[in-house]
Design a protein around this motif. Structure first.
Motif, PDB file in Angstrom:
ATOM      1  N   ALA A 252       1.021  -1.205  -0.104  1.00  0.00           N
ATOM      2  CA  ALA A 252       0.068   0.358   0.012  1.00  0.00           C
ATOM      3  C   ALA A 252       1.160   1.101  -0.097  1.00  0.00           C
ATOM      4  O   ALA A 252       0.428   2.636  -0.894  1.00  0.00           O
ATOM      5  N   PHE A 253       2.414   1.472   0.632  1.00  0.00           N
ATOM      6  CA  PHE A 253       2.949   1.991   0.776  1.00  0.00           C
ATOM      7  C   PHE A 253       3.447   2.826  -0.366  1.00  0.00           C
ATOM      8  O   PHE A 253       3.697   4.169  -1.275  1.00  0.00           O
ATOM      9  N   THR A 256       0.907   3.549  -2.856  1.00  0.00           N
ATOM     10  CA  THR A 256       0.699   6.012  -2.533  1.00  0.00           C
ATOM     11  C   THR A 256       1.415   6.208  -3.160  1.00  0.00           C
ATOM     12  O   THR A 256       1.058   7.177  -4.289  1.00  0.00           O
ATOM     13  N   HIS A 257       3.278   5.916  -3.010  1.00  0.00           N
ATOM     14  CA  HIS A 257       3.993   7.154  -3.308  1.00  0.00           C
ATOM     15  C   HIS A 257       4.600   6.764  -5.042  1.00  0.00           C
ATOM     16  O   HIS A 257       4.635   7.691  -5.593  1.00  0.00           O
ATOM     17  N   PHE A 291      -2.496   6.296   2.015  1.00  0.00           N
ATOM     18  CA  PHE A 291      -2.060   5.173   2.153  1.00  0.00           C
ATOM     19  C   PHE A 291      -3.072   4.518   3.702  1.00  0.00           C
ATOM     20  O   PHE A 291      -3.143   2.921   3.373  1.00  0.00           O
ATOM     21  N   THR A 294      -6.192   3.123   2.249  1.00  0.00           N
ATOM     22  CA  THR A 294      -5.695   1.007   1.148  1.00  0.00           C
ATOM     23  C   THR A 294      -5.651   0.146   2.046  1.00  0.00           C
ATOM     24  O   THR A 294      -5.925  -0.637   2.354  1.00  0.00           O
ATOM     25  N   CYS A 295      -4.853   0.678   3.520  1.00  0.00           N
ATOM     26  CA  CYS A 295      -4.279   0.099   4.136  1.00  0.00           C
ATOM     27  C   CYS A 295      -6.257  -0.545   5.315  1.00  0.00           C
ATOM     28  O   CYS A 295      -6.711  -2.086   5.158  1.00  0.00           O
ATOM     29  N   PRO A 346       4.767   8.506   2.885  1.00  0.00           N
ATOM     30  CA  PRO A 346       4.615   8.571   1.793  1.00  0.00           C
ATOM     31  C   PRO A 346       5.538   9.327   0.620  1.00  0.00           C
ATOM     32  O   PRO A 346       5.416   9.327   0.069  1.00  0.00           O
ATOM     33  N   PHE A 356       9.706   3.961   5.978  1.00  0.00           N
ATOM     34  CA  PHE A 356       8.750   3.452   6.044  1.00  0.00           C
ATOM     35  C   PHE A 356       9.199   2.686   7.472  1.00  0.00           C
ATOM     36  O   PHE A 356      10.528   1.640   7.071  1.00  0.00           O
TER      37      PHE A 356
END
Length: 406
Positions: A252-253, A256-257, A291, A294-295, A346, A356
């Motif tokens: 997810a991270f 996003t980035h 992020f 999505t998590c 992110p 992270f």
């Protein structure tokens, strides 16, 4: 109360919000809403936008003029509500900026202590005396993030009431003396905090999350139940081949980035996860919100963190106090069983400094887990409120014998 100490006064208002008192409604006891425009001083905005002129970088932040600000009246009492946050992050994660060249150097793993001072400058520009002013003010949360600990705090006015939410966010109710025409009073919050830059993916956490529901549910600007975000989560789960929370959070991270472009002028700025996903652009709020959303849609508890951050140096060095104007930032945390809350940013992550699992010590300072407005009541006159934020590094000990550098 505050002792006598040498103070370095660094005054820069984030925004100046002016509220005018209103007379009683036609039907006493029946509240009504009045449209009040948010007034931002262009000179102050210019100063806020150009805080990094000395290093040749100017952050193109566009202030939002439609912040939540309402005034109503019931039985002669005026009601005010102010969202004090200036829109966007001043972090230089803009298009064309090589973040790898902003290597976070000088970070150390040992604990550091800082003194954060937040000032509300309350003035009465009216011709009548402002009486009975009471304000509900968001305070620094009872932080349970592993990288920060609230050691001590003090207020220039003692709170009448102090309420704490389940997530640690706190609001204090404060009463102030009458403010005459043209007069000013300053309300100061001062916090001593300890920060730690450990790698929390390699550490055992101490926070047990009893109720995960608030951190899995959809919320304003965190639209984890939106079909578009659920589709992203479904793809992440399929790619992970297992419901491992760390693996899901990392994917997810990365998504996003990889997906979002930092653009403070984008229409999606400060609109949240779904708007950012659709536009593929936004500011730190969109990065953190997407992020987290999505998590949550992937079954991983996550939350937003509001505070201050820098990507080029510590927020405050030795000696003089640093002005935090323009350094408001938003990042995120996700929860892992047995490890607790794990930080992730992110927005500022890059190949040399992946944000992270750990944050460089001294570059981040958490304030709360959700922006809350200032609310208040008063009679007569007018009320104008400005915001100042200062930070100083200090020498700290576990027995609270810290010395302020202000």
């Amino acid at each position: 109360m505050f002792g006598k100490s040498n103070r370095i006064v660094i005054v820069l208002l984030l925004a100046l919000c002016t509220m005018t008192g209103w007379s009683s409604p036609a039907n006493p006891g029946e509240p009504y809403q009045a449209n009040v425009a948010l007034s931002l001083d262009p000179a102050k905005i210019e100063a806020t936008l150009r805080w990094r002129d000395d290093v040749g970088q100017i952050d193109a932040i566009v202030p939002t003029l439609d912040k939540e600000l309402t005034t109503s009246s019931a039985q002669g009492m005026s009601f005010i509500e102010i969202d004090p946050e200036v829109v966007g992050s001043s972090i230089s994660a803009l298009e064309g900026t090589d973040l790898d060249r902003s290597l976070l150097t000088g970070s150390e793993s040992k604990d550091k202590f800082y003194v954060l001072e937040n000032n509300l400058r309350i003035t009465n520009p009216g011709s009548a005396t402002c009486q009975g002013l009471k304000l509900e003010v968001p305070l620094m949360a009872d932080i349970d993030s592993p990288y920060q600990e609230l050691v001590a705090e003090e207020f220039s006015v003692e709170p009448l009431i102090l309420n704490e939410a389940d997530n640690g966010n706190r609001i204090g109710t404060f009463a102030f003396n009458d403010i005459g025409p043209g007069q000013e009073t300053i309300f100061t919050q001062r916090y001593i905090v300890k920060v730690d830059g450990s790698d929390w993916l390699q550490s055992a956490g101490q926070v047990a999350l009893g109720n995960t529901e608030p951190y899995l549910a959809a919320a304003p600007k965190i639209e984890s139940n939106a079909p578009e975000i659920k589709a992203v989560a479904s793809q992440i789960i399929d790619e992970a081949h297992a419901e491992d929370s760390l693996n899901l959070a990392r994917r997810a991270f990365d998504f996003t980035h990889r997906t979002l472009k930092y653009d403070s002028t984008a229409p999606s700025a400060n609109k949240g996860a779904l708007a950012g996903l659709k536009a593929k652009a936004g500011v730190c709020e969109e990065f953190a919100s997407l992020f987290v959303a999505t998590c949550r849609a992937s079954g991983v508890p996550a939350r937003i963190v509001n505070g201050y951050a820098s990507d080029v140096s510590e927020l405050a060095g030795e000696g003089n106090a640093a002005n935090l104007t323009g350094r408001r930032h938003q990042w995120a945390e996700f929860y892992l069983e047995g490890k607790g809350w794990i930080p992730a940013d992110p927005t500022l992550t890059n190949s040399l400094n992946p944000m992270f699992g750990e944050l460089p010590v001294g570059y981040y300072l958490a304030q709360n887990y959700g922006d809350l407005p200032i609310r208040g009541w008063y009679r007569g006159g007018q009320v104008s409120i400005g915001f100042e934020h200062k930070l100083a590094k200090t020498v700290g000990t576990e027995d609270n014998e810290q010395v302020s550098q202000f």
